[in-house]
Design an enzyme around this catalytic site. Structure first.
Site, PDB file in Angstrom:
ATOM      1  N   CYS A  66      13.713  11.510   6.220  1.00  5.80           N
ATOM      2  CA  CYS A  66      13.694  11.169   7.647  1.00  5.80           C
ATOM      3  C   CYS A  66      15.070  11.348   8.250  1.00  5.80           C
ATOM      4  CB  CYS A  66      13.228   9.730   7.816  1.00  5.80           C
ATOM      5  SG  CYS A  66      14.114   8.588   6.761  1.00  5.80           S
ATOM      6  N   GLU A  70       9.598   2.069  10.764  1.00  2.00           N
ATOM      7  CA  GLU A  70      10.652   3.067  10.551  1.00  2.00           C
ATOM      8  C   GLU A  70       9.963   4.423  10.504  1.00  2.00           C
ATOM      9  OE1 GLU A  70      13.743   3.182  10.724  1.00  2.00           O
ATOM     10  OE2 GLU A  70      14.193   1.042  10.777  1.00  2.00           O
ATOM     11  N   GLU A 128       9.666  17.062  14.124  1.00  2.00           N
ATOM     12  CA  GLU A 128      10.113  16.900  12.746  1.00  2.00           C
ATOM     13  C   GLU A 128       9.320  17.865  11.848  1.00  2.00           C
ATOM     14  OE1 GLU A 128       8.966  13.217  10.831  1.00  2.00           O
ATOM     15  OE2 GLU A 128      11.002  12.960  10.076  1.00  2.00           O
ATOM     16  N   LYS A 144       0.879  -1.180   0.000  1.00  2.00           N
ATOM     17  CA  LYS A 144       0.000   0.000   0.000  1.00  2.00           C
ATOM     18  C   LYS A 144       0.911   1.223   0.000  1.00  2.00           C
ATOM     19  CE  LYS A 144      -1.834   3.080   1.852  1.00  2.00           C
ATOM     20  NZ  LYS A 144      -1.632   4.485   1.424  1.00  2.00           N
ATOM     21  N   GLY A 186       2.646   5.171  12.818  1.00  2.00           N
ATOM     22  CA  GLY A 186       3.359   3.990  13.323  1.00  2.00           C
ATOM     23  C   GLY A 186       2.753   3.491  14.628  1.00  2.00           C
ATOM     24  N   GLY A 192       6.898   5.571   7.852  1.00  2.00           N
ATOM     25  CA  GLY A 192       6.077   6.780   7.796  1.00  2.00           C
ATOM     26  C   GLY A 192       6.208   7.554   9.091  1.00  2.00           C
ATOM     27  N   SER A 193       5.152   8.272   9.442  1.00  2.00           N
ATOM     28  CA  SER A 193       5.237   9.155  10.604  1.00  2.00           C
ATOM     29  C   SER A 193       5.045   8.378  11.907  1.00  2.00           C
ATOM     30  CB  SER A 193       4.172  10.241  10.488  1.00  2.00           C
ATOM     31  OG  SER A 193       2.896   9.642  10.521  1.00  2.00           O
TER      32      SER A 193
HETATM   33  P1  NAD Z   1       2.342   8.940   7.028  1.00  2.00           P
HETATM   34  O1  NAD Z   1       2.509   8.226   8.336  1.00  2.00           O
HETATM   35  O2  NAD Z   1       1.323   9.998   6.945  1.00  2.00           O
HETATM   36  O3  NAD Z   1       1.991   7.899   5.872  1.00  2.00           O
HETATM   37  C1  NAD Z   1       2.811   6.783   5.611  1.00  2.00           C
HETATM   38  C2  NAD Z   1       1.961   5.687   4.985  1.00  2.00           C
HETATM   39  O4  NAD Z   1       1.014   5.247   5.954  1.00  2.00           O
HETATM   40  C3  NAD Z   1       1.153   6.138   3.769  1.00  2.00           C
HETATM   41  O5  NAD Z   1       1.091   5.100   2.823  1.00  2.00           O
HETATM   42  C4  NAD Z   1      -0.227   6.384   4.360  1.00  2.00           C
HETATM   43  O6  NAD Z   1      -1.263   6.264   3.424  1.00  2.00           O
HETATM   44  C5  NAD Z   1      -0.301   5.290   5.399  1.00  2.00           C
HETATM   45  N1  NAD Z   1      -1.242   5.542   6.492  1.00  2.00           N
HETATM   46  C6  NAD Z   1      -1.613   6.722   7.035  1.00  2.00           C
HETATM   47  N2  NAD Z   1      -2.487   6.527   8.035  1.00  2.00           N
HETATM   48  C7  NAD Z   1      -2.683   5.189   8.135  1.00  2.00           C
HETATM   49  C8  NAD Z   1      -3.458   4.362   8.987  1.00  2.00           C
HETATM   50  N3  NAD Z   1      -4.229   4.873   9.941  1.00  2.00           N
HETATM   51  N4  NAD Z   1      -3.399   3.028   8.809  1.00  2.00           N
HETATM   52  C9  NAD Z   1      -2.612   2.488   7.866  1.00  2.00           C
HETATM   53  N5  NAD Z   1      -1.855   3.222   7.029  1.00  2.00           N
HETATM   54  C10 NAD Z   1      -1.877   4.552   7.155  1.00  2.00           C
HETATM   55  O7  NAD Z   1       3.795   9.471   6.640  1.00  2.00           O
HETATM   56  P2  NAD Z   1       4.198  10.318   5.339  1.00  2.00           P
HETATM   57  O8  NAD Z   1       3.762  11.721   5.546  1.00  2.00           O
HETATM   58  O9  NAD Z   1       3.783   9.591   4.108  1.00  2.00           O
HETATM   59  O10 NAD Z   1       5.783  10.230   5.391  1.00  2.00           O
HETATM   60  C11 NAD Z   1       6.567  11.093   6.107  1.00  2.00           C
HETATM   61  C12 NAD Z   1       7.056  10.454   7.384  1.00  2.00           C
HETATM   62  O11 NAD Z   1       7.757   9.254   7.075  1.00  2.00           O
HETATM   63  C13 NAD Z   1       8.049  11.310   8.143  1.00  2.00           C
HETATM   64  O12 NAD Z   1       7.757  11.262   9.509  1.00  2.00           O
HETATM   65  C14 NAD Z   1       9.386  10.643   7.846  1.00  2.00           C
HETATM   66  O13 NAD Z   1      10.379  10.880   8.817  1.00  2.00           O
HETATM   67  C15 NAD Z   1       8.990   9.219   7.777  1.00  2.00           C
HETATM   68  N6  NAD Z   1       9.984   8.425   7.049  1.00  2.00           N
HETATM   69  C16 NAD Z   1      10.768   7.562   7.755  1.00  2.00           C
HETATM   70  C17 NAD Z   1      11.740   6.819   7.113  1.00  2.00           C
HETATM   71  C18 NAD Z   1      12.597   5.846   7.871  1.00  2.00           C
HETATM   72  O14 NAD Z   1      13.058   4.895   7.259  1.00  2.00           O
HETATM   73  N7  NAD Z   1      12.814   6.040   9.164  1.00  2.00           N
HETATM   74  C19 NAD Z   1      11.907   6.958   5.727  1.00  2.00           C
HETATM   75  C20 NAD Z   1      11.098   7.853   5.041  1.00  2.00           C
HETATM   76  C21 NAD Z   1      10.133   8.574   5.711  1.00  2.00           C
END
Ligand code: NAD
Length: 476
Positions: free
Chosen positions: A279, A245, A378, A170, A228, A223-224
């Site tokens: 990130c 992550e 962040e 996804k 997470g 993701g965020s």
């Molecule tokens: P996000 O958490 O908003 O979304 C990430 C993914 O999760 C997307 O596919 C989104 O559709 C999905 N998602 C959102 N809500 C959900 C839910 N309730 N249930 C299941 N899935 C859901 O993050 P973003 O804005 O896409 O990405 C930015 C964040 O990602 C930043 O915090 C960044 O630091 C982090 N990031 C971390 C790494 C790492 O490896 N540590 C790498 C890249 C980005």
């Protein structure tokens, strides 16, 4: 419309999301199908059905398929890198670099498919042999963010497939085209139907439906932090294995004895490239007082030389940020920094370009302290702060004063400081005279503290998440 991919078939959606070019809001890349709950359920069921057969093939078959995928991605890196820059806003060079990396990841894990090793150990009991083997976890869900729309899907899909798992991916709704292209390449190989499935759409709907599916064996999320945490809760309730992550607030320490030009280059790259949407971005610059003024002066001069503009224009150093809501969030943090009393010494405004897009000037705050919100949360944009500290010891303490622990860097010419920092900086990745962002694809990636949870991704460590260990006792 670009369709979801379920059980080897392209399935259109009742609704779609539009993928818009953040450099030019009049440019729509395409509409992407939204996966409904039934689509997600079908994808997981297809993966469940296909997984035992996939795991039962010889590793050579899986290796050959991954190699084919990796080769095509690398061969098409120019075209796919352009698509990535168009949908995400990274510069063209960064987009091509990321796609190349995605291809190399597939090629790397093609080799790893053949290196799924176990062990044979003498038992403490006579006449008994102990075997330790690894086997696929089963059906793996992968949820990925928009900021590395090609590399992150690759670094989850490739090891999962290499070790015999079936996958439901996804990708992020703001940048689905790169992941779609990757799955399309896989769909033309000999991979059996159901082994790799793609469900697109908003996280709260399509993503949440995937996480909640009780038939999922493992969930790999990037993701965020907030997302997470929600995913972790559901996975615990369902007994689904998971890895997370998440974010970072990565410090870059610049010590008096640093090579000044190198330190400025490292800071510009780490804090501002990819519009700070990494990130691992160096968002906190922690500078000892003897070099502080010279560093800030040169950094401001370097920022003045950066061109903000269309991601695909070869002159551009800093592209747009991904979306209007993200832009508003960044502007709110800049306002917050001003109100907290930090000195805005560069940028701070939106930028007008030839086309309407989400452009923000590279922004630098000085005279900040580590308790300010701009040093704790962040921001995920082209915004960095400088904190002036007395000496290396204070710099290290400030660097470690964060809930995050993804990456940490130091610029120094002293072996003593470099060695001490390597041991005592609280982060999963340490960079000496290098930007905190920018990593290799064949070594472990991940953080400590609130940045990460569970097994490391990438390199040889990836096997830990995508397999489970079986210990077998054989008597006479
Ligand atoms: P996000 O958490 O908003 O979304 C990430 C993914 O999760 C997307 O596919 C989104 O559709 C999905 N998602 C959102 N809500 C959900 C839910 N309730 N249930 C299941 N899935 C859901 O993050 P973003 O804005 O896409 O990405 C930015 C964040 O990602 C930043 O915090 C960044 O630091 C982090 N990031 C971390 C790494 C790492 O490896 N540590 C790498 C890249 C980005």
């Amino acid at each position: 419309m670009k369709a979801n991919y379920i059980n080897g078939l392209w399935r259109e959606g009742q609704t779609t999301t539009a993928d818009i070019n953040p450099s030019d809001l009049s440019d729509k890349i395409d509409d992407f199908a939204v996966a409904e709950a039934q689509d997600v359920a079908d994808a997981v069921a297809a993966a469940r059905e296909a997984q035992p057969g996939w795991a039962g093939l010889t590793p050579q078959v899986r290796a050959d398929i991954l190699e084919t995928v990796g080769r095509e991605i690398v061969e098409r890196k120019q075209e796919l890198g352009d698509l990535l820059a168009r949908e995400e806003g990274k510069t063209l060079a960064e987009g091509i670099g990321e796609v190349n990396r995605a291809g190399q990841i597939f090629k790397y894990f093609a080799g790893e498919a053949l290196r799924c090793e176990g062990g044979l150990i003498d038992s403490i009991r006579p006449g008994v042999a102990v075997e330790v083997t690894r086997q696929a976890v089963g059906v793996v869900g992968a949820i990925t963010p928009w900021n590395f729309p090609s590399a992150i899907p690759a670094w989850k899909i490739a090891p999962a497939l290499a070790f015999g798992n079936a996958v439901v991916l996804k990708p992020a709704e703001w940048a689905p085209a790169s992941a779609w292209a990757l799955v399309e390449i896989c769909s033309r190989t000999d991979m059996p139907a159901g082994v790799l499935n793609l469900v697109m759409g908003p996280g709260r709907e399509s993503g949440a439906a995937l996480v909640a599916n009780p038939d999922l064996d493992a969930m790999s999320f990037t993701g965020s932090q907030a997302t997470g945490a929600a995913i972790a809760k559901t996975c615990l309730e369902n007994h689904t294995k998971f890895q997370l992550e998440m974010g970072g607030k990565n410090p870059l320490v610049i010590v008096d004895d640093a090579d000044l030009d190198q330190a400025v280059q490292v800071a510009v790259n780490g804090a501002y490239f990819s519009s700070g949407q990494r990130c691992t971005a160096s968002s906190r610059l922690i500078v000892t007082e003897g070099i502080h003024d010279r560093f800030v002066g040169k950094l401001k001069a370097a920022l003045a030389g950066l061109v903000v503009g269309d991601a695909r224009d070869p002159q551009t150093h800093i592209g747009p940020v991904i979306d209007g809501s993200q832009l508003e969030r960044i502007m709110a943090y800049i306002e917050r920094g001003r109100r907290e009393g930090a000195d805005l010494v560069f940028g701070g405004d939106r930028v007008k370009a030839a086309t309407e897009g989400h452009y923000v000037a590279p922004t630098l705050f000085c005279n900040t302290d580590n308790s300010m919100v701009i040093n704790r949360e962040e921001i995920f944009g082209p915004v960095a702060t400088v904190q002036c500290v007395k000496n290396y010891e204070e710099a290290l303490a400030v660097a470690n004063d964060s809930e995050f622990g993804l990456s940490a860097g130091i610029c120094t010419t002293s072996l003593k400081f470099a060695n001490h920092f390597k041991r005592h900086a609280q982060a999963g990745m340490i960079m000496v005279n290098l930007p905190t962002a920018g990593v290799d694809y064949h070594v472990p990636f991940g953080g400590i503290k609130h940045s990460s949870f569970g097994h490391r991704e990438q390199g040889r460590e990836a096997i830990g998440f995508y397999t489970s260990v079986k210990t077998t006792y054989v008597g006479g």
